[in-house]
Write a protein that holds these residues in place. Structure first.
Motif, PDB file in Angstrom:
ATOM      1  N   SER A   1       0.686  -1.437   0.246  1.00 56.92           N
ATOM      2  CA  SER A   1      -0.121  -0.087  -0.211  1.00 56.92           C
ATOM      3  C   SER A   1       0.944   1.278  -0.420  1.00 56.92           C
ATOM      4  N   ARG A   2       1.896   1.046   0.262  1.00 57.98           N
ATOM      5  CA  ARG A   2       2.932   2.456   0.289  1.00 57.98           C
ATOM      6  C   ARG A   2       4.203   2.170  -0.801  1.00 57.98           C
ATOM      7  N   ARG A   3       4.352   3.078  -1.290  1.00 57.77           N
ATOM      8  CA  ARG A   3       5.791   2.978  -2.180  1.00 57.77           C
ATOM      9  C   ARG A   3       7.133   2.916  -0.974  1.00 57.77           C
ATOM     10  N   GLY A   4       8.127   2.371  -1.758  1.00 61.98           N
ATOM     11  CA  GLY A   4       9.690   2.018  -1.145  1.00 61.98           C
ATOM     12  C   GLY A   4       9.924   0.377  -0.722  1.00 61.98           C
ATOM     13  N   VAL A   5      10.728   0.199  -0.418  1.00 64.14           N
ATOM     14  CA  VAL A   5      11.460  -0.919  -0.531  1.00 64.14           C
ATOM     15  C   VAL A   5      10.834  -2.110   0.884  1.00 64.14           C
ATOM     16  N   VAL A   6      10.340  -2.799   0.851  1.00 64.17           N
ATOM     17  CA  VAL A   6       9.790  -3.460   2.028  1.00 64.17           C
ATOM     18  C   VAL A   6      10.942  -4.853   1.972  1.00 64.17           C
ATOM     19  N   PRO A   7      11.228  -4.341   3.077  1.00 67.53           N
ATOM     20  CA  PRO A   7      12.424  -5.227   3.872  1.00 67.53           C
ATOM     21  C   PRO A   7      11.472  -6.469   4.446  1.00 67.53           C
ATOM     22  N   ILE A   8      12.213  -8.112   4.150  1.00 64.19           N
ATOM     23  CA  ILE A   8      10.708  -9.420   4.582  1.00 64.19           C
ATOM     24  C   ILE A   8      12.663  -9.957   5.451  1.00 64.19           C
ATOM     25  N   GLY A   9      12.699 -11.023   6.846  1.00 63.52           N
ATOM     26  CA  GLY A   9      13.687 -11.714   7.266  1.00 63.52           C
ATOM     27  C   GLY A   9      13.790 -10.742   8.282  1.00 63.52           C
ATOM     28  N   PRO A  10      15.030 -11.327   8.610  1.00 61.60           N
ATOM     29  CA  PRO A  10      14.997 -12.988   8.721  1.00 61.60           C
ATOM     30  C   PRO A  10      14.024 -13.536  10.296  1.00 61.60           C
ATOM     31  N   LEU A  11      14.333 -14.346   9.664  1.00 60.10           N
ATOM     32  CA  LEU A  11      13.509 -15.639  10.416  1.00 60.10           C
ATOM     33  C   LEU A  11      14.057 -15.227  11.485  1.00 60.10           C
ATOM     34  N   ARG A  12      12.919 -15.175  12.427  1.00 61.60           N
ATOM     35  CA  ARG A  12      13.817 -15.368  14.083  1.00 61.60           C
ATOM     36  C   ARG A  12      13.060 -16.432  14.946  1.00 61.60           C
ATOM     37  N   VAL A  13      13.876 -16.998  14.983  1.00 63.59           N
ATOM     38  CA  VAL A  13      13.792 -17.890  16.177  1.00 63.59           C
ATOM     39  C   VAL A  13      13.862 -18.295  17.640  1.00 63.59           C
ATOM     40  N   THR A  14      12.669 -18.428  17.974  1.00 66.13           N
ATOM     41  CA  THR A  14      12.445 -18.329  20.038  1.00 66.13           C
ATOM     42  C   THR A  14      12.704 -20.179  20.891  1.00 66.13           C
ATOM     43  N   ARG A  15      13.824 -20.115  21.507  1.00 63.53           N
ATOM     44  CA  ARG A  15      14.298 -21.621  22.142  1.00 63.53           C
ATOM     45  C   ARG A  15      14.048 -21.405  23.504  1.00 63.53           C
ATOM     46  N   GLY A  16      13.061 -21.458  24.085  1.00 68.16           N
ATOM     47  CA  GLY A  16      13.409 -21.865  25.473  1.00 68.16           C
ATOM     48  C   GLY A  16      12.893 -23.201  25.952  1.00 68.16           C
ATOM     49  N   ASP A  17      13.436 -23.368  27.713  1.00 67.33           N
ATOM     50  CA  ASP A  17      13.535 -24.785  28.249  1.00 67.33           C
ATOM     51  C   ASP A  17      12.463 -24.741  28.660  1.00 67.33           C
ATOM     52  N   PRO A  18      11.401 -26.030  28.900  1.00 64.86           N
ATOM     53  CA  PRO A  18      10.530 -26.497  29.400  1.00 64.86           C
ATOM     54  C   PRO A  18       9.042 -25.346  31.099  1.00 64.86           C
ATOM     55  N   LEU A  19      10.895 -25.286  31.409  1.00 59.16           N
ATOM     56  CA  LEU A  19      10.583 -24.514  32.439  1.00 59.16           C
ATOM     57  C   LEU A  19       9.715 -22.596  32.831  1.00 59.16           C
ATOM     58  N   GLY A  20      10.319 -22.143  31.400  1.00 64.31           N
ATOM     59  CA  GLY A  20      10.385 -20.967  30.948  1.00 64.31           C
ATOM     60  C   GLY A  20      11.490 -19.784  32.185  1.00 64.31           C
ATOM     61  N   LEU A  21      12.667 -20.940  31.835  1.00 66.55           N
ATOM     62  CA  LEU A  21      13.452 -19.884  32.969  1.00 66.55           C
ATOM     63  C   LEU A  21      14.362 -19.235  32.006  1.00 66.55           C
ATOM     64  N   ILE A  22      15.305 -20.124  30.439  1.00 67.90           N
ATOM     65  CA  ILE A  22      15.838 -18.617  29.960  1.00 67.90           C
ATOM     66  C   ILE A  22      14.818 -19.036  28.540  1.00 67.90           C
ATOM     67  N   ARG A  23      15.262 -18.280  27.652  1.00 67.53           N
ATOM     68  CA  ARG A  23      14.870 -17.781  26.544  1.00 67.53           C
ATOM     69  C   ARG A  23      15.090 -17.041  25.720  1.00 67.53           C
ATOM     70  N   LEU A  24      15.509 -17.859  23.950  1.00 63.24           N
ATOM     71  CA  LEU A  24      17.337 -17.213  23.684  1.00 63.24           C
ATOM     72  C   LEU A  24      16.620 -17.426  21.841  1.00 63.24           C
ATOM     73  N   ALA A  25      16.839 -15.919  21.622  1.00 66.54           N
ATOM     74  CA  ALA A  25      16.557 -15.636  20.300  1.00 66.54           C
ATOM     75  C   ALA A  25      17.297 -15.316  19.431  1.00 66.54           C
ATOM     76  N   ARG A  26      17.462 -16.123  18.010  1.00 68.37           N
ATOM     77  CA  ARG A  26      17.893 -16.211  17.415  1.00 68.37           C
ATOM     78  C   ARG A  26      17.952 -15.652  15.635  1.00 68.37           C
ATOM     79  N   THR A  27      18.153 -15.502  14.524  1.00 69.11           N
ATOM     80  CA  THR A  27      18.218 -15.224  13.138  1.00 69.11           C
ATOM     81  C   THR A  27      18.666 -16.073  12.449  1.00 69.11           C
TER      82      THR A  27
END
Length: 381
Positions: A124-150
């Protein structure tokens, strides 16, 4: 590449509690408290080990198409493959699409398998639309540590200005070496210079009188002096387009559409065209230049002096906004260097009347579509 890493609020609380229990248990001789503190510390260590495991993912993007006009549909197809060999990936992933995020399901993605997500790209807007990078989040089952990588790179979808059909195209000006200037519909071949004969030159182009004087065969170089050339000057100054709303000046968007329409019409008729910005000289594909164009601080007077000195065409089209109304006189002063000068004034219908003196043609319009309709009605080419 790491984007976010750390302990969650629950993990911070557990770490603080485990530390307090360990200190209290050892200092005051309560082994049960020390045991609870040790259990909390072990839980944190196990959570960190679990979250630190990095899955191997392959990311592939395909934009269909990667260049569209404003408002036209475009889609992005994202394929994520689990290239690990040992275990399935149970992850939460988001793909960045412009300023939004698109969820990507990666639950129980088995080794060697892939998943595909297809989603629309906002155009809907003129310009360059950036797509990405993919952001993947992984955490432990107890929800104590959460890490995100691209993962993967960044793709781009170019949203060009809309193009409106222009039926009329300037015919051009014929400049003869004897000083005559005439409007003509097609090019005219005329003498330009002499050079030495080389194998393959046509004998009818040999200039025998000069060859006799020099003692070598000399041939005439000919030049099409009347090929029409259109010069589009887009006013990308901040002062020319006031009234920004959500970072967009509608008058500038209309001017970009008008410039794109002129460039497309010239290409269709095989007429040379040049695109200039007040702040810069365009280089590269003109539609891409118009896609990236933004409002900046510029000096119109310096640009006018450059265009007068270079004389890069015979038809000059100046496209500006409400703030450029007072500069039409300066651009009209180029009438001596450019036989035809036209100005497109956008977004200022209620302004003071414009004087079309000195042969300056002025088109006032609110949109690129209005400009196209008025352009075809011009009879002053």
């Amino acid at each position: 590449m790491w984007r976010r890493r750390g302990i969650t609020g629950r993990g911070v609380g557990l770490a603080a509690g485990a530390f307090a229990l360990l200190v209290g248990g050892f200092r005051f001789g309560y082994p049960d408290l020390a045991l609870l503190g040790t259990i909390g510390l072990v839980a944190l260590i196990c959570g960190a080990v679990f979250a630190l495991w990095r899955p191997r993912l392959g990311v592939e993007r395909v934009a269909d198409p990667d260049r569209v006009a404003r408002g036209e549909p475009a889609r992005m197809t994202l394929t994520v493959r689990n290239t690990s060999r040992l275990r399935a990936a149970n992850l939460v992933a988001l793909d960045r699409c412009g300023g939004a995020s698109v969820p990507v399901p990666l639950l129980r993605l088995r080794p060697g398998r892939d998943t595909t997500v297809d989603y629309p790209v906002p155009t809907s807007r003129r310009g360059v639309v950036p797509i990405g990078p993919l952001r993947v989040t992984r955490g432990d089952p107890l929800g104590l540590i959460r890490l995100a990588r691209t993962y993967g790179g960044v793709a781009e979808v170019w949203v060009h200005p809309r193009i409106h059909l222009l039926r009329a195209v300037p015919a051009g000006i014929s400049r003869s070496l004897d000083g005559r200037i005439d409007k003509v519909p097609h090019g005219t071949i005329t003498f330009d210079s002499l050079r030495e004969y080389v194998v393959g030159d046509e004998l009818r182009r040999v200039h025998w009188r000069s060859s006799a004087k020099v003692g070598e065969l000399m041939v005439r170089e000919q030049l099409d002096t009347s090929e029409p050339t259109i010069v589009v000057l887009l006013d990308d100054r901040v002062a020319a387009h006031p009234g920004l709303r959500d970072g967009i000046a509608e008058s500038f968007e209309a001017a970009c559409e008008a410039a794109a329409s002129i460039v497309a019409a010239a290409a269709r008729e095989d007429v040379p065209v040049g695109l200039h910005l007040v702040t810069d000289v365009a280089s590269g594909p003109y539609l891409d230049v118009l896609t990236r164009a933004t409002l900046r601080d510029g000096d119109l007077a310096a640009t006018v002096r450059r265009l007068r000195a270079q004389r890069v065409g015979d038809t000059l089209v100046f496209l500006t906004g409400p703030g450029g109304r007072g500069d039409l006189g300066a651009v009209g002063g180029l009438r001596g260097a450019y036989p035809v000068v036209l100005a497109g004034l956008f977004g200022d219908r209620d302004g003071a009347p414009v004087s079309a003196g000195d042969g300056l043609i002025v088109i006032e319009a609110e949109s690129g579509q209005e400009f196209a309709a008025a352009w075809d009605g011009v009879r002053g080419w």
